[in-house]
Design a protein around this motif. Structure first.
Motif, PDB file in Angstrom:
ATOM      1  N   TRP A 283       0.864  -1.185   0.000  1.00  0.00           N
ATOM      2  CA  TRP A 283       0.000   0.000   0.000  1.00  0.00           C
ATOM      3  C   TRP A 283       0.901   1.236   0.000  1.00  0.00           C
ATOM      4  CZ3 TRP A 283      -5.160   0.091  -0.696  1.00  0.00           C
ATOM      5  CH2 TRP A 283      -5.883  -1.072  -0.454  1.00  0.00           C
TER       6      TRP A 283
ATOM      7  N   ARG B 181       0.611   5.763  -0.565  1.00  0.00           N
ATOM      8  CA  ARG B 181      -0.334   6.877  -0.543  1.00  0.00           C
ATOM      9  C   ARG B 181       0.321   8.114  -1.137  1.00  0.00           C
ATOM     10  NH1 ARG B 181      -0.674   7.836   6.035  1.00  0.00           N
ATOM     11  NH2 ARG B 181       1.420   8.751   6.305  1.00  0.00           N
TER      12      ARG B 181
ATOM     13  N   GLY C  99      -6.516   3.689  -7.041  1.00  0.00           N
ATOM     14  CA  GLY C  99      -6.492   4.522  -5.848  1.00  0.00           C
ATOM     15  C   GLY C  99      -7.853   4.735  -5.230  1.00  0.00           C
TER      16      GLY C  99
ATOM     17  N   TYR D 285      -4.908   6.442  -1.537  1.00  0.00           N
ATOM     18  CA  TYR D 285      -4.196   5.224  -1.198  1.00  0.00           C
ATOM     19  C   TYR D 285      -4.245   4.259  -2.379  1.00  0.00           C
ATOM     20  CZ  TYR D 285      -3.624   6.578   3.654  1.00  0.00           C
ATOM     21  OH  TYR D 285      -3.238   7.229   4.814  1.00  0.00           O
TER      22      TYR D 285
ATOM     23  N   ARG E 293       4.560  10.024  -4.014  1.00  0.00           N
ATOM     24  CA  ARG E 293       3.935   8.800  -3.526  1.00  0.00           C
ATOM     25  C   ARG E 293       4.846   8.159  -2.485  1.00  0.00           C
ATOM     26  NH1 ARG E 293       0.921   5.036  -7.801  1.00  0.00           N
ATOM     27  NH2 ARG E 293       0.132   7.136  -8.193  1.00  0.00           N
TER      28      ARG E 293
END
Length: 125
Positions: free
Chosen positions: A36, A38, A118, A94, A45
């Motif tokens: 994961w 974000r 996302g 995310y 990122r």
């Protein structure tokens, strides 16, 4: 066609919880590390968490350690991110990602081969 689809984002107050879900389709991800990431507006990122294909090893960014938990579903093509004690600085889009057959450099976006579209997480103060 490989697809990663995230869901579970939304608006929550500070201190609240959300659970993100990612489903992979189009190939077998049983040998993939799932991660994961974000990205907040105007920022790069960043890594959040990753879990190896057997689920034996999980890794977290320092900023989320102790608050977020990554896990894999019974079907190896699924992964969850349980987010507790959310803070306004957790607000971001995310992304779920898959790194096929990789166990190193898991905090770096270029390591990952496939990405989802996302899901927005917004934490209000």
């Amino acid at each position: 066609q490989v697809q990663l689809v995230e869901s579970g984002g939304g608006l929550v107050q500070t201190g609240g919880s959300l659970r993100l879900f990612c489903a992979a389709s189009g190939r077998t991800f049983s040998s993939s590390t799932m991660g994961w990431f974000r990205q907040a507006p105007g920022r790069e990122r960043e890594f959040v968490a990753a879990i190896t294909w057997g689920g034996a090893n999980a890794y977290y960014a320092d900023s989320v350690k102790g608050r977020f938990t990554i896990s894999r579903g019974n079907a190896k093509n699924t992964v969850y991110l349980q987010m507790d004690s959310l803070k306004p600085e957790d607000t971001a889009v995310y992304y779920c990602a898959a790194a096929v057959g990789k166990l190193v450099n898991l905090r770096r976006p270029p390591t990952y081969d496939y990405w989802g579209q996302g899901t927005q997480v917004t934490v209000s103060s």
